[in-house]
Design a protein around this motif. Sequence first.
Motif, short mmCIF file in Angstrom:
data_model
loop_
_atom_site.label_atom_id
_atom_site.label_comp_id
_atom_site.label_asym_id
_atom_site.label_seq_id
_atom_site.Cartn_x
_atom_site.Cartn_y
_atom_site.Cartn_z
N HIS A 136 0.84 -1.20 0.00
CA HIS A 136 0.00 0.00 0.00
C HIS A 136 0.87 1.25 0.00
CE1 HIS A 136 -3.32 -2.60 2.07
NE2 HIS A 136 -3.17 -2.88 0.80
N ILE A 137 1.81 1.30 0.92
CA ILE A 137 2.77 2.40 1.00
C ILE A 137 4.11 1.83 1.44
CG2 ILE A 137 3.40 4.56 2.16
CD1 ILE A 137 0.48 5.19 2.55
N ALA A 197 7.65 3.32 2.87
CA ALA A 197 8.35 4.50 3.37
C ALA A 197 9.85 4.22 3.40
CB ALA A 197 7.85 4.87 4.77
N TYR A 213 -4.93 6.12 1.09
CA TYR A 213 -3.47 6.26 1.16
C TYR A 213 -3.04 7.72 1.28
CZ TYR A 213 -3.75 7.65 -3.73
OH TYR A 213 -4.05 8.31 -4.90
N ARG A 214 -3.77 8.64 0.64
CA ARG A 214 -3.36 10.06 0.69
C ARG A 214 -3.41 10.60 2.12
NH1 ARG A 214 -2.72 12.36 -4.20
NH2 ARG A 214 -3.75 11.42 -6.02
N GLU A 252 -0.38 9.25 3.94
CA GLU A 252 0.88 9.83 3.47
C GLU A 252 1.09 11.25 3.99
OE1 GLU A 252 2.48 8.06 -0.67
OE2 GLU A 252 0.58 9.14 -0.84
N GLN A 253 -0.01 11.99 4.19
CA GLN A 253 0.11 13.35 4.69
C GLN A 253 0.66 13.40 6.11
OE1 GLN A 253 -3.83 14.94 4.23
NE2 GLN A 253 -3.64 15.23 2.02
N ILE A 288 3.10 11.35 7.16
CA ILE A 288 4.45 10.78 7.14
C ILE A 288 5.42 11.81 6.58
CG2 ILE A 288 5.89 8.90 6.26
CD1 ILE A 288 3.36 7.24 5.92
N THR A 305 7.97 8.53 0.39
CA THR A 305 7.08 7.37 0.29
C THR A 305 6.76 7.05 -1.17
OG1 THR A 305 5.10 8.75 0.49
CG2 THR A 305 6.00 7.81 2.52
N ASP A 317 3.49 5.02 -2.99
CA ASP A 317 2.21 4.35 -2.73
C ASP A 317 1.83 3.45 -3.90
OD1 ASP A 317 0.59 5.96 -4.71
OD2 ASP A 317 1.20 7.58 -3.37
#
Length: 399
Positions: free
Chosen positions: A65-66, A68, A232-233, A236-237, A239, A243, A245
């Motif tokens: 999914h993501i 990092a 996911y957005r 991610e915001q 982190i 990254t 995704d």
Amino acid sequence: MSYPVSTFIGFRYARASKSSHFIAFINLFSVVGIALGLIALITVSSVMNGFELQLKNRMLGITPHIVADTRDSAPDKIAQLAEIEGVDGVSPIIESEGIVQSRRGIQGVQLHGVDPEYMQQHSIVAQNMIFGQFSQLKSGQYNIVMGRALASKLSIRPGDQVRIISAGASSYSPMGRMPSQRLFTVVGLFDLASQLDDKVVYIDIQDNAKLLRKSADKLQQTRLFLEDAFQYRRVEQQIDLPTVDWRVRQGPLFDAVKMEKNMMSLMLLLIIAVAAFNIVSALVMVVTEKQGDIAILRTQGMRGSSIIVIFLINGLYNGIKGTVIGLILGILLVTQLNTILEVFGMPIAVGDGQGLPVDIRWQQILSLVTLSIGLCFIATLYPAYKALKVQPAEALKYE
């Protein structure tokens, strides 16, 4: 039960239109058209939702999914990733490209070096193992888990040894520069019935690092398992690390599915719109037929707003009737779709052979019902306005 005068007259006009066969036919056509359009829209939307959910579970069950980039991060910072809202779990991972070679063939794949314990807890792949399990991926034993599709393509069976050739590392030999390679034993097979089953294999993270001839600490990143991959957005915001995704790899496919679903919904919505605007024709004829009644009501003191309500109710009666019929039949059809196809001798097996996937989203159905009634309401505005403009003197001139 007593109704306001305008409501009573509106229902009476709606039910008395059988006195004019032509108006009754147009009303019937409107009801049937709205019902059929809503049935088709509910069915198609639910099936497309099912396909999207299958893709989400299968394709995104394999695709991280993501990921990092935590190669230079402190352990406490990595641990904080698991505490982010929407994250179900985190796991170290080393991704690389390589080649699987058997006695019968060769295939390019993505090598996922993973922690077996984390994969067993969080990955959907672990829930779809048909042989073995991730716990058999032990460091130093050079074991491998692959998809049944890849094993079938290369004629590989559990317990066979396959050669893994890494594209990211090499060494010098008397014959020149040679890619890093090693024999691995197949200890597990999974089957997600996805397009990635023959493109991704799993090995222990330490074994992958050794294959790449580097330290695992310098290679491993952190994979995030999300509760909902489509969110996911938002994750991610939160982190503050580089990254990658899932949309980088699978975004175009899901965009295509979403566009197809939207276009099919739009085309079916036009069916409802056409049927809804047949209400305009029927109501305009009713207004023309009832001009004398409208004039009498106006001369007796009925306000213009009450005249409008009469014809709004008259038109919405057929719209709501068609919507309710379409809603009931649509839900019955979509819940029994695979059974109905089997009865008519047209069973459709998709992916895992379990028939058409169906995902009923009640909020979406509520939106469709609201939109259908909204179109019917819009269709009644012009006839109601036309009734308001009837002049009593002109309408009763020849009575």
